[in-house]
Design a protein around this motif. Structure first.
Motif, PDB file in Angstrom:
ATOM      1  N   LYS A   1      -5.472  -2.797  10.679  1.00 30.98           N
ATOM      2  CA  LYS A   1      -4.496  -2.061  11.376  1.00 30.98           C
ATOM      3  C   LYS A   1      -4.840  -0.773  11.676  1.00 30.98           C
ATOM      4  CE  LYS A   1      -0.944  -1.918   8.128  1.00 30.98           C
ATOM      5  NZ  LYS A   1       0.288  -2.050   7.801  1.00 30.98           N
ATOM      6  N   HIS A   2      -6.030  -0.158  11.119  1.00 29.84           N
ATOM      7  CA  HIS A   2      -6.387   1.161  11.663  1.00 29.84           C
ATOM      8  C   HIS A   2      -7.546   1.322  12.321  1.00 29.84           C
ATOM      9  CE1 HIS A   2      -3.557   1.551   8.363  1.00 29.84           C
ATOM     10  NE2 HIS A   2      -3.310   2.437   8.831  1.00 29.84           N
TER      11      HIS A   2
ATOM     12  N   LEU B   1      -6.747   5.092   8.145  1.00 29.11           N
ATOM     13  CA  LEU B   1      -6.528   4.673   6.660  1.00 29.11           C
ATOM     14  C   LEU B   1      -7.391   5.558   5.739  1.00 29.11           C
ATOM     15  CD1 LEU B   1      -5.150   2.930   4.307  1.00 29.11           C
ATOM     16  CD2 LEU B   1      -7.271   1.009   4.794  1.00 29.11           C
ATOM     17  N   ILE B   2      -6.706   6.257   4.575  1.00 28.72           N
ATOM     18  CA  ILE B   2      -7.632   6.914   3.855  1.00 28.72           C
ATOM     19  C   ILE B   2      -7.775   6.354   2.595  1.00 28.72           C
ATOM     20  CG2 ILE B   2      -7.744   9.062   2.562  1.00 28.72           C
ATOM     21  CD1 ILE B   2      -5.950  10.378   4.688  1.00 28.72           C
TER      22      ILE B   2
ATOM     23  N   ALA C   1      -6.291  -1.440  -4.060  1.00 28.29           N
ATOM     24  CA  ALA C   1      -5.297  -2.126  -3.320  1.00 28.29           C
ATOM     25  C   ALA C   1      -5.662  -2.388  -2.056  1.00 28.29           C
ATOM     26  CB  ALA C   1      -4.240  -1.233  -3.543  1.00 28.29           C
ATOM     27  N   VAL C   2      -6.663  -1.927  -1.410  1.00 25.17           N
ATOM     28  CA  VAL C   2      -7.196  -2.126  -0.112  1.00 25.17           C
ATOM     29  C   VAL C   2      -7.264  -3.797   0.209  1.00 25.17           C
ATOM     30  CG1 VAL C   2      -9.583  -2.148  -0.097  1.00 25.17           C
ATOM     31  CG2 VAL C   2      -8.457  -1.614   1.719  1.00 25.17           C
ATOM     32  N   ASP C   3      -6.914  -4.140   1.379  1.00 24.92           N
ATOM     33  CA  ASP C   3      -7.172  -5.407   1.854  1.00 24.92           C
ATOM     34  C   ASP C   3      -7.212  -5.542   3.306  1.00 24.92           C
ATOM     35  OD1 ASP C   3      -4.716  -5.039   3.400  1.00 24.92           O
ATOM     36  OD2 ASP C   3      -3.279  -5.886   1.795  1.00 24.92           O
ATOM     37  N   PRO C   4      -7.754  -6.739   3.729  1.00 26.75           N
ATOM     38  CA  PRO C   4      -8.243  -6.814   5.106  1.00 26.75           C
ATOM     39  C   PRO C   4      -7.258  -6.500   6.201  1.00 26.75           C
ATOM     40  CG  PRO C   4      -9.083  -8.871   3.941  1.00 26.75           C
ATOM     41  CD  PRO C   4      -8.094  -8.017   2.950  1.00 26.75           C
TER      42      PRO C   4
ATOM     43  N   LEU D   1       3.052  11.378   8.257  1.00 23.13           N
ATOM     44  CA  LEU D   1       2.038  11.511   9.354  1.00 23.13           C
ATOM     45  C   LEU D   1       2.137  10.333  10.113  1.00 23.13           C
ATOM     46  CD1 LEU D   1      -0.750  13.668   7.844  1.00 23.13           C
ATOM     47  CD2 LEU D   1       1.136  14.593   9.271  1.00 23.13           C
ATOM     48  N   HIS D   2       2.238  10.227  11.487  1.00 22.81           N
ATOM     49  CA  HIS D   2       2.390   8.931  12.198  1.00 22.81           C
ATOM     50  C   HIS D   2       0.986   8.222  12.235  1.00 22.81           C
ATOM     51  CE1 HIS D   2       3.707   6.208  15.078  1.00 22.81           C
ATOM     52  NE2 HIS D   2       2.603   6.622  15.939  1.00 22.81           N
ATOM     53  N   GLN D   3       0.621   7.007  11.945  1.00 18.48           N
ATOM     54  CA  GLN D   3      -0.539   6.354  11.671  1.00 18.48           C
ATOM     55  C   GLN D   3      -1.459   6.654  11.024  1.00 18.48           C
ATOM     56  OE1 GLN D   3      -1.583   6.254  15.915  1.00 18.48           O
ATOM     57  NE2 GLN D   3      -0.645   4.404  16.421  1.00 18.48           N
TER      58      GLN D   3
END
Length: 67
Positions: free
Chosen positions: A48-49, A13-14, A40-43, A30-32
């Protein structure tokens, strides 16, 4: 993609300070690899990454938000 492979970032996650349309467009196929801005980031996105690549200004925004 070559730079992500060099850093061994496969499932990443970037996080950026603000929405970066060009980065989003470059990473969407790009996959994954996902791109998000600091506000906007959330737990759920974080767990997930396997890894998170974050810019210093984005980290400061998150620190301010959590303070």
């Amino acid at each position: 993609m070559a730079q992500l492979k060099a850093l061994e970032l496969n499932n990443v996650l970037i996080l950026t300070e603000e929405q970066d349309k060009n980065l989003y467009l470059a990473a969407r196929n790009l996959h994954q690899v996902n791109v998000s801005d600091a506000m906007a980031v959330d737990p759920v996105n974080l767990i997930k990454h396997e890894k998170v690549l974050i810019t210093v200004p984005a980290l400061k925004k998150i620190e301010e938000r959590l303070a």
